[in-house]
Design an enzyme around this catalytic site. Structure first.
Site, PDB file in Angstrom:
ATOM      1  N   LEU A  10       6.812  -1.039  -3.754  1.00 44.65           N
ATOM      2  CA  LEU A  10       6.505  -2.391  -4.264  1.00 44.65           C
ATOM      3  C   LEU A  10       5.604  -2.361  -5.504  1.00 44.65           C
ATOM      4  CD1 LEU A  10       6.577  -5.530  -3.808  1.00 44.65           C
ATOM      5  CD2 LEU A  10       4.466  -5.216  -2.526  1.00 44.65           C
ATOM      6  N   ASP A  11       4.341  -1.927  -5.269  1.00 45.51           N
ATOM      7  CA  ASP A  11       3.342  -1.981  -6.343  1.00 45.51           C
ATOM      8  C   ASP A  11       3.715  -1.019  -7.467  1.00 45.51           C
ATOM      9  OD1 ASP A  11       1.113  -3.693  -5.125  1.00 45.51           O
ATOM     10  OD2 ASP A  11       1.425  -2.212  -3.560  1.00 45.51           O
ATOM     11  N   THR A  17       1.373  -5.042  -9.735  1.00 43.60           N
ATOM     12  CA  THR A  17       0.126  -5.330  -9.032  1.00 43.60           C
ATOM     13  C   THR A  17      -0.899  -4.209  -9.180  1.00 43.60           C
ATOM     14  OG1 THR A  17       1.404  -4.619  -7.142  1.00 43.60           O
ATOM     15  CG2 THR A  17       0.848  -6.963  -7.243  1.00 43.60           C
ATOM     16  N   LYS A  45      -2.498   5.287  -6.616  1.00 43.28           N
ATOM     17  CA  LYS A  45      -1.144   4.736  -6.493  1.00 43.28           C
ATOM     18  C   LYS A  45      -0.451   5.281  -5.247  1.00 43.28           C
ATOM     19  CE  LYS A  45      -0.546   3.467 -11.274  1.00 43.28           C
ATOM     20  NZ  LYS A  45       0.117   3.709 -12.549  1.00 43.28           N
ATOM     21  N   ALA A 115       2.939   1.244   0.956  1.00 39.29           N
ATOM     22  CA  ALA A 115       1.713   1.503   1.727  1.00 39.29           C
ATOM     23  C   ALA A 115       0.884   0.232   1.892  1.00 39.29           C
ATOM     24  CB  ALA A 115       0.874   2.562   1.015  1.00 39.29           C
ATOM     25  N   LYS A 145       2.195   8.269   2.617  1.00 45.07           N
ATOM     26  CA  LYS A 145       2.890   9.095   1.642  1.00 45.07           C
ATOM     27  C   LYS A 145       1.896  10.172   1.185  1.00 45.07           C
ATOM     28  CE  LYS A 145       5.229   4.932  -0.106  1.00 45.07           C
ATOM     29  NZ  LYS A 145       5.330   3.941  -1.182  1.00 45.07           N
ATOM     30  N   GLU A 169      10.202   4.935  -7.077  1.00 44.83           N
ATOM     31  CA  GLU A 169       8.767   5.149  -6.858  1.00 44.83           C
ATOM     32  C   GLU A 169       8.008   5.312  -8.174  1.00 44.83           C
ATOM     33  OE1 GLU A 169       6.041   5.433  -5.292  1.00 44.83           O
ATOM     34  OE2 GLU A 169       6.608   5.199  -3.209  1.00 44.83           O
TER      35      GLU A 169
HETATM   36  C1  G6P Z   1       0.166   0.524  -2.643  1.00 46.49           C
HETATM   37  C2  G6P Z   1      -0.633   0.714  -3.919  1.00 46.49           C
HETATM   38  C3  G6P Z   1      -1.988   1.308  -3.624  1.00 46.49           C
HETATM   39  C4  G6P Z   1      -2.704   0.482  -2.567  1.00 46.49           C
HETATM   40  C5  G6P Z   1      -1.873   0.447  -1.294  1.00 46.49           C
HETATM   41  C6  G6P Z   1      -2.506  -0.394  -0.193  1.00 46.49           C
HETATM   42  O1  G6P Z   1       0.637   1.739  -2.216  1.00 46.49           O
HETATM   43  O2  G6P Z   1       0.061   1.551  -4.821  1.00 46.49           O
HETATM   44  O3  G6P Z   1      -2.718   1.365  -4.805  1.00 46.49           O
HETATM   45  O4  G6P Z   1      -3.969   0.997  -2.305  1.00 46.49           O
HETATM   46  O5  G6P Z   1      -0.598  -0.097  -1.605  1.00 46.49           O
HETATM   47  O6  G6P Z   1      -2.456  -1.741  -0.556  1.00 46.49           O
HETATM   48  P1  G6P Z   1      -3.150  -2.933   0.215  1.00 46.49           P
HETATM   49  O7  G6P Z   1      -2.501  -4.155  -0.390  1.00 46.49           O
HETATM   50  O8  G6P Z   1      -2.812  -2.798   1.664  1.00 46.49           O
HETATM   51  O9  G6P Z   1      -4.611  -2.851  -0.036  1.00 46.49           O
HETATM   52 MG    MG Z   2       3.659   2.097  -6.189  1.00 51.85          MG
END
Ligand code: G6P
Ligand code: MG
Length: 218
Positions: A10-11, A17, A45, A115, A145, A169
């Site tokens: 996602l991110d 984000t 990340k 994650a 991961k 990814e």
């Molecule tokens: C993604 C991002 C991370 C982040 C993680 C947890 O994997 O790439 O940078 O820390 O999500 O996100 P959250 O929204 O649960 O804090």
């Molecule tokens: Mg990502």
């Protein structure tokens, strides 16, 4: 082997984000009296919120009680939630809808494998949730991961074998997780950083429909 499942992080893949995560961590670091750079943010990340705070405190040389740790983790997320509160479709990364639409037309099953514990509300806000048969996120997994758990669970929910899956990814740990799951990986971002991926693109604007077809039927 025909690829019947596509799994999206996602991110940094669907939405940008990563900048909001960075801002919230940077502000926490500043409050604790040290700097946190964008370069250091690369390490965050694909990494869980808890692990990110552990690394952040290590960078700043700060020791914390359990109570402080939980409080800071809550503070970071509170600030992050403020940033994402007003997210809308304008924050979808360029040409992501083009790819989702193309794969949907081809009857390819799609999942999100992230994650983040905030994946669902973000996908709802930007209006993409209906593309995905399943969303496996930080609430569903126990191993982070580069462990393949998140992607293997997604494949299981999609009803396809891991070897039939392709993963998008932007994180090194995510590319390794795809590899550990025996899936084909497509790195989105800096090809030097994501050198372990099977294919690399700066962003989705570089991905042609011909390329996607070739990956599906390779
Ligand atoms: C993604 C991002 C991370 C982040 C993680 C947890 O994997 O790439 O940078 O820390 O999500 O996100 P959250 O929204 O649960 O804090
Ligand atoms: Mg990502």
């Amino acid at each position: 082997m025909k690829k019947n499942g596509f799994i999206f992080d996602l991110d940094g893949v669907i939405v940008d984000t990563a900048k909001y995560h960075y801002l919230a961590w940077k502000n926490l670091a500043n409050k604790l009296g040290f700097e946190f750079t964008e370069e250091q943010n690369e390490l965050f990340k694909g990494v869980s919120r808890k692990r990110c705070l552990e690394i952040l405190l290590q960078i700043g040389g700060v020791t914390a009680t359990q109570k402080q740790f939980d409080h800071w983790m809550g503070e970071k997320n509170k600030e992050y939630l403020q940033y994402i509160e007003n997210m809308d479709a304008s924050e979808i990364l360029s040409d992501v809808p083009k790819v989702l639409h193309f794969l949907k037309e081809k009857n390819i099953q799609m999942a999100v494998g992230s994650a983040s514990k905030n994946a669902r509300p973000i996908l709802e806000k930007v209006g993409l949730i209906s593309y995905f048969k399943t969303i496996i996120d930080g609430n569903n997994v126990t191993k982070a991961k580069p462990d393949p758990e998140v992607f293997l669970l997604a494949a299981q929910e999609l009803g396809v074998r891991p070897q039939e899956c392709v993963v998008f990814e932007d994180a090194v740990a995510g590319i390794q997780a795809a590899k550990n799951a025996s899936m084909t990986s497509i790195g989105i971002g800096d090809a030097k950083i994501l050198a372990e991926a099977n294919y690399n693109f700066r962003d989705f604007t570089e991905i042609s429909l011909d390329f996607l077809n070739a990956v599906i039927y390779e």
